[in-house]
Design an enzyme around this catalytic site. Structure first.
Site, mmCIF file in Angstrom:
data_model
loop_
_atom_site.group_PDB
_atom_site.id
_atom_site.type_symbol
_atom_site.label_atom_id
_atom_site.label_comp_id
_atom_site.label_asym_id
_atom_site.label_seq_id
_atom_site.Cartn_x
_atom_site.Cartn_y
_atom_site.Cartn_z
ATOM 1 N N LYS A 195 0.860 -1.187 0.000
ATOM 2 C CA LYS A 195 0.000 0.000 0.000
ATOM 3 C C LYS A 195 0.897 1.238 0.000
ATOM 4 C CE LYS A 195 -2.727 3.394 1.286
ATOM 5 N NZ LYS A 195 -2.250 4.765 1.576
ATOM 6 N N GLY A 247 6.826 5.413 8.362
ATOM 7 C CA GLY A 247 6.074 6.662 8.394
ATOM 8 C C GLY A 247 6.213 7.328 9.750
ATOM 9 N N THR A 249 5.611 8.425 13.687
ATOM 10 C CA THR A 249 5.412 7.699 14.937
ATOM 11 C C THR A 249 3.935 7.679 15.315
ATOM 12 O OG1 THR A 249 7.649 8.205 15.698
ATOM 13 C CG2 THR A 249 6.018 7.682 17.391
ATOM 14 N N GLU A 250 3.244 8.774 15.061
ATOM 15 C CA GLU A 250 1.815 8.849 15.382
ATOM 16 C C GLU A 250 1.038 7.746 14.676
ATOM 17 O OE1 GLU A 250 -1.871 12.090 15.063
ATOM 18 O OE2 GLU A 250 -0.014 12.407 13.952
ATOM 19 N N GLU A 269 9.384 1.537 11.063
ATOM 20 C CA GLU A 269 10.486 2.488 10.907
ATOM 21 C C GLU A 269 9.834 3.863 10.928
ATOM 22 O OE1 GLU A 269 12.542 5.250 9.710
ATOM 23 O OE2 GLU A 269 12.485 4.373 7.701
ATOM 24 N N CYS A 303 13.755 10.685 7.615
ATOM 25 C CA CYS A 303 13.584 10.356 9.029
ATOM 26 C C CYS A 303 14.893 10.467 9.794
ATOM 27 C CB CYS A 303 12.983 8.964 9.174
ATOM 28 S SG CYS A 303 13.813 7.721 8.177
ATOM 29 N N GLU A 400 9.513 16.490 15.257
ATOM 30 C CA GLU A 400 10.062 16.252 13.918
ATOM 31 C C GLU A 400 9.396 17.196 12.923
ATOM 32 O OE1 GLU A 400 11.254 12.410 11.238
ATOM 33 O OE2 GLU A 400 9.230 12.432 12.060
#
Length: 498
Positions: A195, A247, A249-250, A269, A303, A400
């Protein structure tokens, strides 16, 4: 098509691909979404629509998972010998390399990244990673185990593919991250539902076409495009054995919650707020351009971006001057312009996020050394920005940003413990860099930093053999290297009483 537009710079093969009707790849067939819906894809250099793509949903995910299950359990994929599986993965690397120019153009148009970076980094790295992982197919072994219990025993372990895996891909390196995910999974013998991010689906669709060309059986790799709906359905699907996500962390936390239903394996990750620490003895001719690349590469949409730059007060002013000079050299423009070094951010949403952080930094007292504002009147361009006089409680230091913005922090300490404590003062732990001529200091500091990767006199370096992943809220598991094979295999113990 106007030759002055971004699309006007495309080759005939890339133009032909853009003009197609873009569908879902399920069980070896290109099909419309069950809902019949599509969504628009935009050029971030000007905000104009460039394509329409099928908008998959939960029903499409279910069909793709069923196809992947059949391919894993009953199809030819489960019967292919490791050497043949490895050859197929290697062949896909060759095909990726053969189409590198076209794929780089599509990536640059869709994501906004400079085409010179797509050509020099994303495509060669992706091809090499496929070849590297293909080589592991014949080397996935168990071990003989000595038993201490009374009696005569024969015991050994086996590594088997985990099964059907859902892989959810980010928008910052769309093609490369797709390859990072599929290469070890295919080498291990898994089947996949991929996806891609809704902002950047085009190279994932083209990759699906190349996978078919490489001869992978139907259902081994399925590609379902769409917004967060199919991603959520994939993470929660009861017949998916593992989900891998790159993607924020949320969203990673939401993936974990969704995966709890059948306790599927999860690898993540996630975000980072990586420290780059410049010691007073650093070779500034290396450290300054290295730190600039660490934050401005890919418009800071990495990241691992070195977004917290700790510089000793003895060299702080020199580093700030040099870093400003480096920023001024970076030509800003559409990604497809070969001279561009800083392209647009990926979307209007990301543009608003980054400019919101800049406004917050100013409001909280940060000083802008260079940059700090929008570039041009169209598209999602932000100038490379250096902020100083920041404090630990500021949002720009804590959170971030994922843009070309670095917080430069002056320090006057020579105690490695205290320097490391400041570097570690974040919820993240993905990467860090150390800049010094003293190799003893470098290795001592590397031990103290809580990060999955620590670079010495370089930033943002990766290799296919190096395990990659993070501490703390930067994720679970390691990608690349043999550790990536471990992510996609289960260990089985077999014990026989003789």
């Amino acid at each position: 098509m106007d030759a002055n537009t971004s699309e006007g710079r495309l080759s005939s093969s890339a133009k032909a691909f853009i003009a197609r009707k873009h569908k879902l790849l399920i069980d070896g067939q290109w099909v419309d979404a069950k809902s019949g819906k599509t969504f628009a894809v935009y050029d971030p250099s000007n905000g104009q629509q460039i394509a329409q793509v099928a908008e998959g949903g939960a029903e499409d995910i279910d069909l793709a998972v069923k196809a992947a299950r059949r391919a894993f359990e009953d199809g030819p994929w489960s019967k292919i010998k490791p050497v043949e599986r490895g050859k197929m993965v290697w062949r896909l690397g060759d095909i990726l390399e053969a189409h590198a120019d076209e794929l780089a153009e599509l990536e640059s148009l869709d994501n906004g990244k400079p085409i010179r970076d797509a050509r020099a980094v994303d495509l060669p790295f992706g091809a090499e990673l496929l070849r590297y992982m293909g080589g592991w197919s014949t080397k996935i072994n168990g071990a003989h185990i000595s038993i201490s219990a009374p009696g005569d025993w024969h015991a050994y372990s086996m590594r088997e593919p985990v099964g059907v895996v859902g892989q959810i891909i980010p928008w910052n390196f769309p093609l490369l991250m797709a390859v990072w995910k599929i290469a070890p999974a295919l080498a291990a013998g898994c089947t996949i539902v991929l996806k891609p991010a809704e902002q950047t689906p085009l190279t994932a669709i083209r990759l699906g076409e190349l996978i078919t060309e490489a001869g992978f059986p139907p259902g081994v790799v399925n590609v379902v495009t769409g917004d967060g709906t199919p991603g959520a359905a994939l993470a929660a699907h009861p017949d998916v054995d593992k989900v891998a996500f790159t993607g924020s962390t949320e969203v990673g936390k939401l993936i974990v919650q969704a995966a709890a239903g059948n306790l599927k394996k999860v690898s993540l990750e996630l975000g980072g707020k990586s420290p780059a620490i410049v010691f007073p003895d650093a070779d500034l001719s290396v450290a300054i351009p290295g730190a600039a690349n660490g934050i401005f590469f890919n418009m800071g949409q990495c990241c691992t971006a070195g977004s917290r730059l700790f510089v000793h007060e003895r060299v702080f002013d020199k580093v700030m001057t040099g870093l400003s000079d480096e920023a001024s050299k970076l030509k800003i423009g559409p990604g497809l312009d070969p001279a561009t070094r800083i392209g647009p951010l990926v979307s209007d949403e990301q543009f608003r996020r980054v400019t919101g952080f800049l406004a917050s930094g100013r409001e909280q007292g940060a000083e802008v050394v260079t940059g700090g504002k929008r570039f041009g009147n169209e598209g999602y361009f932000v100038e490379p920005t250096i902020l100083t006089k920041t404090t630990p409680e500021m949002k720009v230091v804590r959170e971030e940003i994922f843009g070309p913005v670095v917080c430069a922090i002056r320090y006057n300490d020579d105690d490695l413990e205290r320097i490391a404590r400041n570097g570690n003062a974040t919820e993240y732990g993905l990467a860090a860099s150390i800049w010094t001529r003293d190799i003893g200091v470098a290795h001592k500091m590397a031990r103290k930093l809580k990060a999955g990767t620590v670079w010495i006199n370089v930033h943002n370096f990766n290799d296919v053999a190096l395990p990659f992943g993070g501490y703390k809220q930067s994720g679970w598991g390691r990608e690349m290297g043999y550790e990536a094979i471990e992510l996609y295999t289960e260990v089985k113990a077999v014990v026989a009483l003789l």
